[in-house]
Design a protein around this motif. Sequence first.
Motif, PDB file in Angstrom:
ATOM      1  N   PRO A  51       1.206   8.378   8.686  1.00 32.76           N
ATOM      2  CA  PRO A  51       0.905   7.637   9.910  1.00 32.76           C
ATOM      3  C   PRO A  51       2.119   7.114  10.665  1.00 32.76           C
ATOM      4  O   PRO A  51       2.193   7.272  11.883  1.00 32.76           O
ATOM      5  N   PHE A 279      -3.288  13.009   5.536  1.00 31.73           N
ATOM      6  CA  PHE A 279      -2.266  11.977   5.693  1.00 31.73           C
ATOM      7  C   PHE A 279      -2.811  10.709   6.346  1.00 31.73           C
ATOM      8  O   PHE A 279      -2.077   9.951   6.958  1.00 31.73           O
ATOM      9  N   ALA A 280      -4.127  10.518   6.216  1.00 33.00           N
ATOM     10  CA  ALA A 280      -4.722   9.295   6.767  1.00 33.00           C
ATOM     11  C   ALA A 280      -4.165   8.095   6.005  1.00 33.00           C
ATOM     12  O   ALA A 280      -3.687   8.235   4.881  1.00 33.00           O
ATOM     13  N   PRO A 281      -4.240   6.894   6.612  1.00 33.71           N
ATOM     14  CA  PRO A 281      -3.752   5.700   5.911  1.00 33.71           C
ATOM     15  C   PRO A 281      -4.491   5.494   4.592  1.00 33.71           C
ATOM     16  O   PRO A 281      -5.655   5.891   4.459  1.00 33.71           O
ATOM     17  N   VAL A 282      -3.806   4.881   3.630  1.00 37.25           N
ATOM     18  CA  VAL A 282      -4.340   4.704   2.277  1.00 37.25           C
ATOM     19  C   VAL A 282      -5.709   4.023   2.268  1.00 37.25           C
ATOM     20  O   VAL A 282      -6.641   4.508   1.627  1.00 37.25           O
ATOM     21  N   VAL A 283      -5.833   2.926   3.033  1.00 41.99           N
ATOM     22  CA  VAL A 283      -7.074   2.159   2.973  1.00 41.99           C
ATOM     23  C   VAL A 283      -8.260   2.972   3.497  1.00 41.99           C
ATOM     24  O   VAL A 283      -9.337   2.996   2.908  1.00 41.99           O
ATOM     25  N   SER A 285      -8.595   6.233   3.480  1.00 39.63           N
ATOM     26  CA  SER A 285      -8.950   7.248   2.486  1.00 39.63           C
ATOM     27  C   SER A 285      -9.632   6.621   1.280  1.00 39.63           C
ATOM     28  O   SER A 285     -10.624   7.150   0.771  1.00 39.63           O
ATOM     29  N   ALA A 286      -9.094   5.493   0.821  1.00 38.33           N
ATOM     30  CA  ALA A 286      -9.659   4.854  -0.369  1.00 38.33           C
ATOM     31  C   ALA A 286     -11.116   4.485  -0.122  1.00 38.33           C
ATOM     32  O   ALA A 286     -11.982   4.717  -0.964  1.00 38.33           O
TER      33      ALA A 286
END
Lengths: 453, 453
Positions: A51, A279-283, A285-286
């Motif tokens: 991002p 490559f989406a932000p971690v949150v 995707s989580a």
Amino acid sequence: MVAELSDKEFAIQRIQEVNDALASGMYVLARRMLHNTPACDVALLLESSPPKTRAVIWQLVDADEHGDILEELSEEVQKSIIRQMAPEKLAAATEGMDTDDLAYVLRGLPDPVYQEVLKSMDSQDRQRAEMALSYDEDSAGGMMNTDTITLRPEVSIDVVLRYLRLKGELPEATDKLYVVNRDDRFIGEISLASLLTVEPSLLVSEVMQADVQGIPANLEDTEVAKLFERHDWVSAPVIDDDNRLLGRITIDDVVDIIREEAQHSMLSMAGLEDDEDTFAPVVTSARRRSVWLAVNLVTALLAAAVSSMFEDILAQMAILAILNTIVPSMGGIAGSQTLTLVIRAMAMGHISQSNSRWLIGKELAIGAINGAIWAILIAAVVALWKQDWVIGGIIAFAMMMNLLAAGLAGVTIPLILKRFNIDPALAGGVILTTVTDVVGIFAFLGTATLLLT
Amino acid sequence: MVAELSDKEFAIQRIQEVNDALASGMYVLARRMLHNTPACDVALLLESSPPKTRAVIWQLVDADEHGDILEELSEEVQKSIIRQMAPEKLAAATEGMDTDDLAYVLRGLPDPVYQEVLKSMDSQDRQRAEMALSYDEDSAGGMMNTDTITLRPEVSIDVVLRYLRLKGELPEATDKLYVVNRDDRFIGEISLASLLTVEPSLLVSEVMQADVQGIPANLEDTEVAKLFERHDWVSAPVIDDDNRLLGRITIDDVVDIIREEAQHSMLSMAGLEDDEDTFAPVVTSARRRSVWLAVNLVTALLAAAVSSMFEDILAQMAILAILNTIVPSMGGIAGSQTLTLVIRAMAMGHISQSNSRWLIGKELAIGAINGAIWAILIAAVVALWKQDWVIGGIIAFAMMMNLLAAGLAGVTIPLILKRFNIDPALAGGVILTTVTDVVGIFAFLGTATLLLT
């Protein structure tokens, strides 16, 4: 040749170079490199970047390239970028975009920004956008472009040829011109090839193919893709309910649908949404993935609850606890093989009422054959490993039962889900695993309880 | 409109009707129905039929339709049919087939039949076939057709237009003519659109696009597909090492590659071969699938062997046996989500050295977040269900460890496999499950052994 053909390696190398330039803070160099990179490669670069890097790259790209790059981006990455653009800039970027891409971009915007972008557009673009937006995103109307060239049936080919020469350029991927009557109703088409080969004195009505049907604007995009595949079309006209010509769909957009559709099953089977951006932000995707984990936890607890019914015998014989995972695991694998094939066959239109019974029979037969083979093998392994022929026999019996259940479930679960309009790729796997877990544990621990206590 | 557009339902209904006719022995009716069915639908019907019905249908189809139908069939079904055809009939069926389809059919034949078919062909077809066969099946050379129209640079557009009018018809999906010099070397192309719009007095050399590169005949088909997608081509020239024009590739063949490639990952992840025919004979299917079951049995036995190391504590506490499957199961799901995304991203060319470290970090972070959530939840469930906070804590710890391992393994396994040129879609899943099983069991039973004995 190299520049053209090892595109992919070039793009990867360029990504590396731009990243190196960014990492070392050489923004001027990075900007120059981006300036010399075609839009499709910048799109690939953006899609392949985390991002933060994405935001930096977007800042460095020439503003007049924004439109072309947006057109090339995958849905989710596109959304993440346009949400951060100022409405005027977005309006400027969408200028001259293909109708379908324009509608696509607008759909991704929150309402106030959307209204603002629409206001800043010129009236022609706004009209085109509003028309495309009136159709469902996943329909022929949502995929079409409005750049058709139309002819009248009563003019001669010679006139058409002169008209085209005056026009000077044709829209991309034009392989046919469309013939409409006075009320704009679609009545036929003429390929460029036939314009080049027929006698110029003939009339359009004499040359055109009249037995062609337009694609209704509300047809689903996956059905549009099937029509293109079956008929080997390069482009096709889109019509409304009154047979009025609205626009055309070109093969390049259809190719995207075909790829997405084929990937859809694979992603769904892992409980992932269609457009999951690697490559989406971690949150983000989580959160998305946790839904599937929650569903699976319930399944796993259910399996544990079934085992729990046999707590007494498990307490007596630790060997049963050790072997308890083997039969459910094999059932899960066999079942998901069948499930995968049936889901694919359904997507290809291969499954009908008349052949599904045959298919159930086939999968049961395979379950019986493979069940017998692995039953004998596992019995032998267990008997040799644990020196226990009785438990070997029990696990063999459970294996046989579970592979039969797996074959049956692998065919019937997607058939049933489809009847209830539930996507078998999304829900099929969990239900199947639940079946094979429960049957596997019951067959193994249940038989053990009957024979050994 | 109906006849054209609900194609798919029509095809399904037709399949039903033909099947009904066959089942009731009305072969004459079935033959008439097949006679009125387009080749692509007969192909669909064959692909959707069990082996016996397939043979009957093939008997009933007009022999002069055989070629068209063979062209439409998927690889495996095509093979099963041509293996049963007499060589002369096969030679007759292949007459006038597109070069790529011709080569495809021939490749599927056992050697003696192949030679016989080749002998019964006319010399032109034989030459085309031999040329196509000299290239790899999965290369640009194996996909191309030889039906190109070539121009010389020094003639005028006017002459070209007259030539085309004389010719009267262009090969299907012709959107460009190719320009070659005296030695047959490819030097440029002219689109039909520009033939229609430029000044006829100009020379071909003045109008042609010269900055185009042909596709090398030995380029892999998936790379060809990527080029088509990136450049939105409808057709493209194929050249040899000396830049001599050999033929052209058209989008309809590329679409097949794109669909196959996208399905390939899904099928591989279930341990199935690319073209597994849903209606293949039972024994064929059983044999194919058993390979994967064998691999999985080894994995399952390995997991059992790990559990076996903890036999003492399992014997003491049956609750551990009951809960032992939960952590490996959740790890398997989380890991295969990551694996699926990475495999897809690799296929799309999104993974490079510069972003793979970021990706590992991201997946570890997701593992930590989801690990924490499900650790707390499972601890609460176990504590409430079994009234045991210590075991709740142990399973929570194991869950956390295993979801971290799953994230790490989900990214690194495909990266490592790819470096060794092993298909990550095929081998990734088993290795991943082995990792998550072993880590899950070790973390759970190992911690339990440390704390409870």
